[in-house]
Write a protein that holds these residues in place. Structure first.
Motif, mmCIF file in Angstrom:
data_model
loop_
_atom_site.group_PDB
_atom_site.id
_atom_site.type_symbol
_atom_site.label_atom_id
_atom_site.label_comp_id
_atom_site.label_asym_id
_atom_site.label_seq_id
_atom_site.Cartn_x
_atom_site.Cartn_y
_atom_site.Cartn_z
ATOM 1 N N ARG A 107 42.936 -19.325 29.747
ATOM 2 C CA ARG A 107 41.871 -18.553 29.116
ATOM 3 C C ARG A 107 42.183 -18.365 27.631
ATOM 4 O O ARG A 107 41.299 -18.468 26.777
ATOM 5 C CB ARG A 107 41.729 -17.193 29.808
ATOM 6 C CG ARG A 107 40.807 -16.220 29.095
ATOM 7 C CD ARG A 107 39.369 -16.702 29.059
ATOM 8 N NE ARG A 107 38.580 -15.962 28.095
ATOM 9 C CZ ARG A 107 37.293 -16.173 27.850
ATOM 10 N NH1 ARG A 107 36.648 -17.110 28.524
ATOM 11 N NH2 ARG A 107 36.650 -15.470 26.945
ATOM 12 N N LEU A 129 38.281 -13.558 35.936
ATOM 13 C CA LEU A 129 39.481 -14.297 35.558
ATOM 14 C C LEU A 129 40.262 -14.666 36.807
ATOM 15 O O LEU A 129 40.510 -13.819 37.669
ATOM 16 C CB LEU A 129 40.359 -13.454 34.625
ATOM 17 C CG LEU A 129 41.555 -14.190 33.998
ATOM 18 C CD1 LEU A 129 41.068 -15.257 33.022
ATOM 19 C CD2 LEU A 129 42.474 -13.221 33.282
ATOM 20 N N ASP A 136 41.174 -10.036 29.723
ATOM 21 C CA ASP A 136 41.875 -11.307 29.571
ATOM 22 C C ASP A 136 43.386 -11.128 29.682
ATOM 23 O O ASP A 136 44.132 -12.096 29.650
ATOM 24 C CB ASP A 136 41.516 -11.971 28.235
ATOM 25 C CG ASP A 136 41.838 -11.093 27.028
ATOM 26 O OD1 ASP A 136 42.487 -10.039 27.191
ATOM 27 O OD2 ASP A 136 41.429 -11.457 25.903
#
Length: 447
Positions: free
Chosen positions: A186, A320, A329
């Protein structure tokens, strides 16, 4: 015949190299194995862990294997700081802890950090900030870097202190199962997107942040500084530092005073600690609670669109590693406006700090699931409302704060309605009443 064989061999080699190249690119770009199964534990283990989580520990507690609570501590139970919205939720500012970090120097080349504890089992074990001044004295000459220029700083205090707020633990088991690869990929994707915008002469994008690499090479995702790679390590540190309970993974915290405290065996044995981790691991997962009223539902849905449009979702990623609704994140971001003055991390005291170590101004993106029931906000609990928390975003996140302020009032309200729909789990266990009021305990308290 030989030419044909040679040509076929070359084609095979070329095809093999092409397949290998595609595999390497695919491996680099792959986001990691998604979470397919949620946390599980037997009812007996969860109940045993629940009893330990809400238990009000005492010095020489009968269920402890050593000296029980202390010698220094910040709370008497886990639920004392994790209670909002039910057992395992966040805490109020009343239960903030004072964390510190001391920059390394020539005479002390290691970074040191910890807590200044509020309570002790005896007065002579009480800690306060003045003890830090003795342990980590003023540095006569340090160097501050400002716009590439080196400036001498006289009498620099190497200690930085921060108020730290207790985070909610709901859904922690799902976070524990998010692979490190999901986080690093990510981060790579965000970096490439940011680079692309800059190549298009768009320099208003949000920096991609960075993941924390721990000394053993693992990626951190628990704690405000992403200092723990696993939930088990997080729980071990909380027991040792907040309650003074030694456990199979970490010794109890000792007071930073002149009078030594003897070494002790772990207060929690392996079975107790395993049950406590299993309980935290299986705490219910928050979610989006959509209003039944059509108008209110439409406002929440519009707020969700605006959440992405203004840039909140760049750091507060909705999904995620296969975990939907987590809104993080798990990267370190700088939320301090450097134009307001030099940052603490800009000062060097003669010993370089490892690149992997987070700056004082860097904090891990907190998950937003359950955010409606976890006020106050930010690492220090300094923002009492969601609106103030959004407006406080500066530094790397300044473009988001500015975009929110430019929205019409009704759109700002819709975005906040969406955040208010990210509620704590409805099946959270109710918080019990304290068995023994703190005022009735004979404990030493820091003023």
């Amino acid at each position: 015949m030989q030419r044909n064989d040679l040509a076929r061999g070359r084609r095979r080699v070329g095809l093999g190299l092409a397949i290998m190249a595609v595999g390497v690119v695919g491996w680099v770009a792959a986001p990691g194995v998604p979470v397919l199964w949620g946390p599980r534990a037997s009812a007996d283990r969860k109940e045993a862990g629940h009893e330990l989580f809400v238990h009000e520990w005492l010095p020489h507690d009968p269920i402890a294997r050593a000296d029980g609570l202390g010698p220094v501590f910040n709370a008497r139970s886990c639920v004392e700081c994790h209670f909002q919205g039910g057992v395992g939720g966040g805490g109020s500012n009343e239960h903030n802890v004072l964390a510190f970090e001391a920059k390394p120097t020539h005479t002390r080349p290691e970074i040191e950090g910890g807590l200044v504890h509020k309570f002790a089992v005896e007065n002579h074990y009480l800690e306060d900030v003045s003890h830090l001044r003795t342990l980590f004295p003023i540095v006569p000459d340090a160097i501050r870097i400002t716009n590439g220029c080196y400036v001498l700083v006289r009498d620099f205090d190497p200690v930085n202190t921060e108020q730290v707020n207790s985070t909610a633990l709901f859904g922690a088991g799902w976070i524990d199962r998010i692979s490190s690869r999901s986080i690093t990929r990510r981060n790579l994707a965000a970096s490439l997107q940011s680079m692309g915008r800059e190549l298009s002469s768009d320099f208003s994008s949000i920096p991609p942040g960075r993941y924390r690499v721990l000394p053993d090479g693992r990626v951190g995702k628990f704690g405000w500084k992403a200092q723990f790679a696993t939930l088990e390590e997080f729980v071990a540190a909380a027991c040792a530092n907040e309650l003074g309970l030694g456990n199979p993974h970490m010794e109890q915290a000792k007071p930073r005073v002149d009078i030594p405290y003897p070494d002790m065996a772990p207060d929690l044995d392996r079975s107790q600690f395993s049950s406590l981790v299993a309980f935290v691991d299986t705490l219910p997962r928050p979610g989006l609670v959509v209003p039944s009223d059509p108008q209110a539902r439409a406002e929440v849905e519009r707020g969700q669109v605006l959440f992405e449009r203004v840039g909140c979702a760049i750091c507060h990623v909705p999904e995620l590693g296969g975990v939907a609704g987590v809104y993080s994140d798990f990267l370190l971001h700088r939320l301090v406006d450097r134009e307001a003055g030099y940052a603490y991390s800009d000062v060097m005291t003669g010993v370089p700090i490892p690149r992997e170590h987070p700056d004082a101004e860097e904090w891990r993106t907190p998950p937003l699931w359950g955010v409606a029931d976890s006020a106050p906000y930010f690492h220090d609990g300094g923002s009492p409302t969601l609106r103030l928390a959004i407006q406080r975003h500066q530094g790397d996140a300044a473009p988001v704060s500015k975009a929110f302020k430019r929205l019409p009032a009704e759109d700002q309200g819709a975005l906040i309605r969406f955040l208010e729909a990210l509620q704590g789990p409805p099946d959270a266990i109710p918080v019990p009443e304290p068995a023994v009021p703190a005022d009735e305990l004979t404990i030493a308290r820091a003023e």
